[in-house]
Design a protein around this motif. Structure first.
Motif, mmCIF file in Angstrom:
data_model
loop_
_atom_site.group_PDB
_atom_site.id
_atom_site.type_symbol
_atom_site.label_atom_id
_atom_site.label_comp_id
_atom_site.label_asym_id
_atom_site.label_seq_id
_atom_site.Cartn_x
_atom_site.Cartn_y
_atom_site.Cartn_z
ATOM 1 N N LYS A 184 11.176 2.016 5.651
ATOM 2 C CA LYS A 184 10.087 1.779 6.591
ATOM 3 C C LYS A 184 9.383 0.465 6.259
ATOM 4 N N GLN A 185 8.484 0.033 7.163
ATOM 5 C CA GLN A 185 7.770 -1.219 6.931
ATOM 6 C C GLN A 185 6.830 -1.114 5.733
ATOM 7 N N GLN A 186 6.673 -2.237 5.043
ATOM 8 C CA GLN A 186 5.750 -2.354 3.927
ATOM 9 C C GLN A 186 4.492 -3.084 4.424
ATOM 10 N N TYR A 187 3.326 -2.614 4.008
ATOM 11 C CA TYR A 187 2.065 -3.239 4.397
ATOM 12 C C TYR A 187 1.355 -3.720 3.137
ATOM 13 N N TYR A 188 1.016 -5.016 3.087
ATOM 14 C CA TYR A 188 0.352 -5.582 1.916
ATOM 15 C C TYR A 188 -1.159 -5.485 2.065
ATOM 16 N N GLY A 189 -1.807 -4.957 1.011
ATOM 17 C CA GLY A 189 -3.260 -4.925 0.960
ATOM 18 C C GLY A 189 -3.755 -5.534 -0.337
ATOM 19 N N ILE A 190 -5.048 -5.601 -0.480
ATOM 20 C CA ILE A 190 -5.674 -6.104 -1.704
ATOM 21 C C ILE A 190 -6.050 -4.911 -2.567
ATOM 22 N N GLY A 191 -5.639 -4.941 -3.828
ATOM 23 C CA GLY A 191 -5.966 -3.867 -4.752
ATOM 24 C C GLY A 191 -7.326 -4.092 -5.385
ATOM 25 N N ILE A 192 -8.082 -3.014 -5.519
ATOM 26 C CA ILE A 192 -9.410 -3.086 -6.129
ATOM 27 C C ILE A 192 -9.637 -1.799 -6.921
ATOM 28 N N ARG A 193 -10.363 -1.894 -8.013
ATOM 29 C CA ARG A 193 -10.606 -0.722 -8.846
ATOM 30 C C ARG A 193 -11.444 0.318 -8.088
ATOM 31 N N GLU A 194 -11.207 1.591 -8.353
ATOM 32 C CA GLU A 194 -11.982 2.654 -7.729
ATOM 33 C C GLU A 194 -13.460 2.516 -8.074
ATOM 34 N N GLY A 195 -14.312 2.998 -7.181
ATOM 35 C CA GLY A 195 -15.749 2.963 -7.425
ATOM 36 C C GLY A 195 -16.440 1.754 -6.838
ATOM 37 N N HIS A 196 -15.705 0.930 -6.084
ATOM 38 C CA HIS A 196 -16.291 -0.267 -5.475
ATOM 39 C C HIS A 196 -16.063 -0.256 -3.966
ATOM 40 N N GLY A 197 -16.404 0.880 -3.353
ATOM 41 C CA GLY A 197 -16.169 1.041 -1.928
ATOM 42 C C GLY A 197 -16.891 0.020 -1.072
ATOM 43 N N ALA A 198 -18.131 -0.292 -1.430
ATOM 44 C CA ALA A 198 -18.902 -1.253 -0.640
ATOM 45 C C ALA A 198 -18.261 -2.637 -0.692
ATOM 46 N N ASP A 199 -17.809 -3.046 -1.882
ATOM 47 C CA ASP A 199 -17.128 -4.342 -2.016
ATOM 48 C C ASP A 199 -15.836 -4.349 -1.211
ATOM 49 N N CYS A 200 -15.109 -3.246 -1.266
ATOM 50 C CA CYS A 200 -13.842 -3.133 -0.545
ATOM 51 C C CYS A 200 -14.072 -3.254 0.960
ATOM 52 N N ARG A 201 -15.112 -2.629 1.452
ATOM 53 C CA ARG A 201 -15.399 -2.707 2.887
ATOM 54 C C ARG A 201 -15.830 -4.115 3.306
ATOM 55 N N ARG A 202 -16.491 -4.824 2.410
ATOM 56 C CA ARG A 202 -16.822 -6.236 2.697
ATOM 57 C C ARG A 202 -15.545 -7.069 2.798
ATOM 58 N N LEU A 203 -14.589 -6.775 1.938
ATOM 59 C CA LEU A 203 -13.302 -7.466 2.014
ATOM 60 C C LEU A 203 -12.587 -7.137 3.325
ATOM 61 N N ILE A 219 0.855 -1.186 0.000
ATOM 62 C CA ILE A 219 0.000 0.000 0.000
ATOM 63 C C ILE A 219 0.895 1.243 0.000
ATOM 64 N N THR A 220 0.788 2.063 -1.039
ATOM 65 C CA THR A 220 1.555 3.311 -1.112
ATOM 66 C C THR A 220 0.629 4.442 -1.548
ATOM 67 N N ASP A 221 1.010 5.672 -1.228
ATOM 68 C CA ASP A 221 0.208 6.828 -1.632
ATOM 69 C C ASP A 221 0.136 6.942 -3.149
ATOM 70 N N ALA A 222 1.260 6.677 -3.822
ATOM 71 C CA ALA A 222 1.281 6.796 -5.286
ATOM 72 C C ALA A 222 0.309 5.818 -5.936
ATOM 73 N N ARG A 223 0.276 4.589 -5.444
ATOM 74 C CA ARG A 223 -0.638 3.596 -5.998
ATOM 75 C C ARG A 223 -2.082 3.923 -5.636
ATOM 76 N N ASP A 224 -2.275 4.457 -4.425
ATOM 77 C CA ASP A 224 -3.619 4.752 -3.949
ATOM 78 C C ASP A 224 -4.266 5.898 -4.723
ATOM 79 N N GLU A 225 -3.479 6.649 -5.472
ATOM 80 C CA GLU A 225 -4.034 7.687 -6.331
ATOM 81 C C GLU A 225 -4.691 7.106 -7.578
ATOM 82 N N LYS A 226 -4.321 5.866 -7.916
ATOM 83 C CA LYS A 226 -4.832 5.236 -9.130
ATOM 84 C C LYS A 226 -5.893 4.184 -8.852
#
Length: 314
Positions: free
Chosen positions: A245-264, A121-128
């Protein structure tokens, strides 16, 4: 550029045509078994309602994901995590392999619905794209040949040939902006001679052959190679080197699927509470001792901090 902006031309063309919504508009043009992903106009619909959810993974990473056996099936921590999420959320999955370099693109191009591939999880990736909260954490480290006695601390890498995977957090080309690129380049030292390959498996093979002096990436990824066949007799992790610094792994999902992301996120939290320890012990047995959970498992507070800004909330 945001994901929405990248998808705009296709949407405009469909509207301009003044025709009924075609398969190309509502399915995203994917040729995978999942039937593609929703278009921007349908972004609120759940990906979990599809016949199958396409999940991009990385094979060839011992401990996390490898393919073996007569059926050449995936096995590893991330495979078990995916299976737990599919059971918990309730979806059928279709998996395929991608290199690190393709992780954002495959989501933006709607070639996959999720990415579970040691994805920091990075800020640069989270912009996309969007991320869930994390399921793993690790520092970065260095892998060397088994009989190497010269590289014991970070300064010993000066002048050495060091390999990493294109598109990873160890690749300056993975970020935009001179300052960010310089920060990555200088993490190992200004005199290191870097080289990049399509994946870490290729780097490790070239290290064993002597084409590189070291491999640089997340320490837990390197530990997977150092403790499992056929690499364990050729390479080792330098214990006293921890980078950045430490790296934290998350699951990537396309923008616009907030409800699905929160279920994950909810399913991820249950996995961390009930199955994380057992799964780690199974796939990283040589590391599953002492305070390994403090080293590699996100704490409750870390999980909640990331959850607060996950799924597009940032």
């Amino acid at each position: 550029m945001s994901a929405a902006a990248r998808r705009l031309p296709a949407a405009v063309l469909c509207i301009a045509a003044l025709a009924p919504v075609s398969a190309a508009c509502d399915r995203g043009g994917s040729d995978g078994p999942s039937g593609g992903s929703a278009s921007p106009s349908q972004s609120a619909s759940s990906i979990f309602e599809k016949p199958s959810v396409t999940v991009a993974v990385k094979k060839g990473q011992p401990g996390f994901n490898t393919r073996s056996g007569e059926e050449y099936e995936y096995a590893g921590f991330e495979t078990d995590l995916l299976n737990a999420l599919a059971d918990g959320v309730g979806f059928k999955k279709y998996t395929h392999d991608i290199p690190s370099l393709r992780r954002e693109d495959i989501l933006l191009d709607q070639g996959a619905d999720l990415v579970i591939a040691t994805y920091t999880i990075t800020d640069a990736r989270d912009e996309k794209i969007d991320f869930t909260a994390p399921y793993m954490k690790t520092y970065q480290g260095v892998l060397v040949q088994k009989d190497d006695s010269e590289i014991e601390k970070l300064q010993d890498l000066d002048g050495k040939r060091v390999c990493s995977a294109s598109g990873s957090t160890s690749d300056p080309g993975s970020v935009e902006g001179e300052k960010a690129q310089k920060s990555i380049s200088e993490a190992l030292g200004t005199h290191v001679r870097p080289g990049f390959r399509k994946d870490y498996k290729t780097c490790v093979k070239e290290l064993a052959k002597g084409n590189f002096d070291a491999v640089w990436t997340d320490k837990l990824v390197l530990e997977g190679f150092a403790h499992q066949k056929p690499y364990e007799s050729d390479v080792k992790v330098v214990e006293d080197i921890e980078i950045d610094k430490q790296q934290y792994y998350g699951i990537g999902i396309r923008e616009g699927h907030g409800a699905d992301c929160r279920r994950l996120n909810a399913a991820l939290k249950k996995f961390l509470d009930t199955r994380w320890r057992m799964t780690f012990q199974q796939h990283f047995p040589d590391l599953a001792e002492g305070d390994f959970e403090q080293q590699y498992k996100p704490s409750d507070s870390e999980f909640e901090d990331y959850r607060a800004t996950s799924c597009g909330a940032k």
